[in-house]
Design a protein around this motif. Sequence first.
Motif, PDB file in Angstrom:
ATOM      1  N   MET A   1      19.498  41.409  45.678  1.00  0.00           N
ATOM      2  CA  MET A   1      19.834  42.103  46.922  1.00  0.00           C
ATOM      3  C   MET A   1      18.601  42.354  47.789  1.00  0.00           C
ATOM      4  O   MET A   1      18.658  42.293  49.010  1.00  0.00           O
ATOM      5  N   GLU A   2      17.449  42.629  47.149  1.00  0.00           N
ATOM      6  CA  GLU A   2      16.266  42.991  47.949  1.00  0.00           C
ATOM      7  C   GLU A   2      15.811  41.826  48.847  1.00  0.00           C
ATOM      8  O   GLU A   2      15.138  42.031  49.845  1.00  0.00           O
ATOM      9  N   GLU A   3      16.204  40.596  48.490  1.00  0.00           N
ATOM     10  CA  GLU A   3      15.817  39.473  49.346  1.00  0.00           C
ATOM     11  C   GLU A   3      16.532  39.525  50.700  1.00  0.00           C
ATOM     12  O   GLU A   3      16.017  39.052  51.714  1.00  0.00           O
ATOM     13  N   ALA A   4      17.734  40.097  50.711  1.00  0.00           N
ATOM     14  CA  ALA A   4      18.463  40.249  51.978  1.00  0.00           C
ATOM     15  C   ALA A   4      17.729  41.230  52.889  1.00  0.00           C
ATOM     16  O   ALA A   4      17.538  40.977  54.083  1.00  0.00           O
ATOM     17  N   ASP A   5      17.318  42.355  52.327  1.00  0.00           N
ATOM     18  CA  ASP A   5      16.595  43.358  53.123  1.00  0.00           C
ATOM     19  C   ASP A   5      15.293  42.774  53.662  1.00  0.00           C
ATOM     20  O   ASP A   5      14.948  42.966  54.826  1.00  0.00           O
ATOM     21  N   ALA A   6      14.582  42.063  52.782  1.00  0.00           N
ATOM     22  CA  ALA A   6      13.305  41.484  53.200  1.00  0.00           C
ATOM     23  C   ALA A   6      13.531  40.458  54.308  1.00  0.00           C
ATOM     24  O   ALA A   6      12.735  40.356  55.248  1.00  0.00           O
ATOM     25  N   PHE A   7      14.628  39.727  54.219  1.00  0.00           N
ATOM     26  CA  PHE A   7      14.900  38.712  55.246  1.00  0.00           C
ATOM     27  C   PHE A   7      15.121  39.374  56.607  1.00  0.00           C
ATOM     28  O   PHE A   7      14.573  38.937  57.622  1.00  0.00           O
ATOM     29  N   ALA A   8      15.893  40.456  56.619  1.00  0.00           N
ATOM     30  CA  ALA A   8      16.151  41.167  57.880  1.00  0.00           C
ATOM     31  C   ALA A   8      14.837  41.629  58.509  1.00  0.00           C
ATOM     32  O   ALA A   8      14.592  41.444  59.705  1.00  0.00           O
TER      33      ALA A   8
END
Lengths: 598, 260
Positions: free
Chosen positions: A23-30
């Motif tokens: 999930m943290e990859e989604a936040d980092a992408f944003a």
Amino acid sequence: MSRPQTTHARRESPVPVMNLARMEEADAFAQTVKEFRQGKYPEDMFRRYRLQHGAYGTRMTSDYAMIRIKMPAGQVHPSQLERIADLSEQFSINSAHISTRESIQLHWVVLEDVSEVLRGLAEVGLTSREACGNAIRNVMCSPTAGVCPAEVFDATPYAQATARFFIRNPLNQNLPRKFKFTYSCCEQHGMARIADIGLIPQTRTVDGRTQRGFRVFVGGGLGNKSYVAHQLEDFTPEENILYTSIAVVRLFDRLGNRKNLARNRLRYLVNQMGWDKFRNLVLKERDVVRATQSVVVKMPVEPPIPEITRRVHISHRTGETPAGYARWLKSNTFAQKQDGYHTVFVGLEAGDITSTQLRALSEIIQEYSSEGTGRIGFNQNIAMRYIHEDDLIPLYSRLLEAGLAKSGALTMATPIGCSGTTSCNLALTNSHRLAKEIQREFLSRDLDNDDALRTSSIKISGCPNSCGQHGIATIGFYGGGGRMGHDMYPSYMLSLGGRADAEAVLGQNILRVPAKRVIPVILRIIEIFRERAQPRDDLKSWIHRVVMNGDDTTIPEIRNMLSPLTTPPTMDEDPDFYADFGSDSSYHTKTGRGECAA
Amino acid sequence: MRRIVSDVDEVRSGIRDRSLKVVDVRMPAEYKAGHIPTAMNLPLRTLLKDDSPETVARLAGSLGIDRATEVVIYDDTFGALASRVAWTLEHMGHHTVSLLENTYSQWSSLGLETDNAIPDASAAAYNPVMNDDILATHGDLESPNPDTILLDNRERLNYLEHHIPGAMNIPYRMLASRDGILRDPQEMRRIFENRGIRSDSHIITYCGSVGTLSGLAYYALRTAGMDRTRLYVRSFKEWRDLDKPVEKQPDANYWDLSAE
């Protein structure tokens, strides 16, 4: 037609969801998109990051992305299909696209929304990490692995273990270029010879004990220049698969051409060095890998799932067998090695499926597949397995209602078409629409029912780069522009005789065919076959003989017979000739920068 | 701040103590077959035949609604029809209007009470006080404030095919949650902020023809705290009828990727 009355016990799939998401990859992408928009990252750096996370740019614009969702071994759970349906409605075009490499793609997603899609995917265990970019791409496995009557054992757990081992692995974060693994069930149903590493299960007996292993193929692949892979050794025991894989990836990382983007796939390295030399390097490197691992590195192969039992349900039909059932049964299904069970392929057009159909499919899998998952196939399609033979008619009725019962899924009536000018930066022609047009023509002529055509294939790429896999098609096409005086028209190079099975060979280029003449040319080839072939021939074996040996006719002769169909009319005589499929204005080629090699 | 969305409990207790009027905007036949208890029927279709303030005021008055009445509106079309009616009342200066958090189907699938009795209403006088702060016209779009963010709430393919120059696409499907017409406000704010839309942004929403999808977006933005939002209620239909310029995503055959 009356709807069959069926009572079902829905239950969780006995096959566990393989969760590779973070999930943290989604936040980092944003956050990274925001900073990129603020000018904090150079374009090139951002592009690499975006690709590493599975988001491509889109035709003529980098404000939209294509998100490629990895399905290791092609396995997809009903809840995941439902989620992809939701995401396609919220962030894409209400349809999803199934690729030839067992991924599901969402196109025309606003770059700023990509993080939301990644979030939604992660919630159901899906990821697009390393689905693009210079990394190990989705690890493929035959959709029939585990049920194929000809296979030695099920390759699925090995494919999944390979995916699990390499994802986010430092070995795999900055390769010279992309790298593809493909596991096949057997010699006939696979693509092992057109991958960087392809594997086919086999066994041998040592001291009275059966030992599992693989035939490992190295250095194949389709592209601007295509190669068939070489077999590494007679038998690679299963405990050597991981070492072999690491060794080849390490060699590629070290020796691959990082300067010339157009020549930096593994196959070019192998070809340039010569197979014998490369093979020796692999064997040596494998010894080094084995000797220098600081901890015991084992392939994380999951234990086999318990025996699959039929779903408890009572299925009693009312009314007649629906029209088209026999034709569908013949061209979309086959009997598994497990008694009483069938595998059913869902018929789509060029891999496109609506959100409503994805939800219907999710329900149908839960109701009828005893393993409770879908398997993405090699041909832009989805297979449902462990369908009990007593359930085939009600299942067909359900597929009909959902518009998913097109016949011909396992025949040449369902061509492959890459995404072409619908979304791809490199495309020269609308190969995607052409595939759909050919399919409609074939089905209206009942050609999916023709036994002599069954085993052949049609595959179309919108440019020379082979995403549509034209090189391994019985009848293949790749797009380009043709010219008549000042006027341009869309056209394709025709190739004949490609195949990816045990006799794998790349098709031979025959002649250029204007887009609007492709269908007449295919029909003419079928006519020539019927005129010339021996009674025992089917189209695939006949074309193979013609191309390899010049039996019955020759390539120059075929060229002569086809060329009258390819003569361009003038613009005044036929303006439609100068427009591509799906377009009403005159054709011109236009391409942007490719990102396959970014 | 006034309530934009009313949850199921608030509505049920409001029905019990008669502190609010529920308005059902579906077609009369659907309404008659069953509705939320005490709901009055104000079909969107009737309102759209003539949405002038005088006519709408008369309609609302005949249902016993005046400008001080606490009104909760629902539909069975993911909130878009209810939004258009709610916005119309709000535009007439009605500040106590909210949307039911879910649709009629979701309400009934929760096992909540429904009824087919048609309540009596004593007529009320509805005096509009127009609130043009929430309305956008084509004139506003022709010479927009450069900071204004224009949102097109149609589906992606329609947007790619043609849209008002400069518009950003937020398809209406992005707005709903799994079990309600709108996402949780915090989640909604995150999605809008990813798109560079902030709480102090000036925003205009529009959709295909009558301001339903963009009405829903109007309320989505409001729940996320974007209060400077206006609805271009005549939307893309008027824009095209007036022959105003449109923008298209060029050089791509995106329609052929659809399996519809």
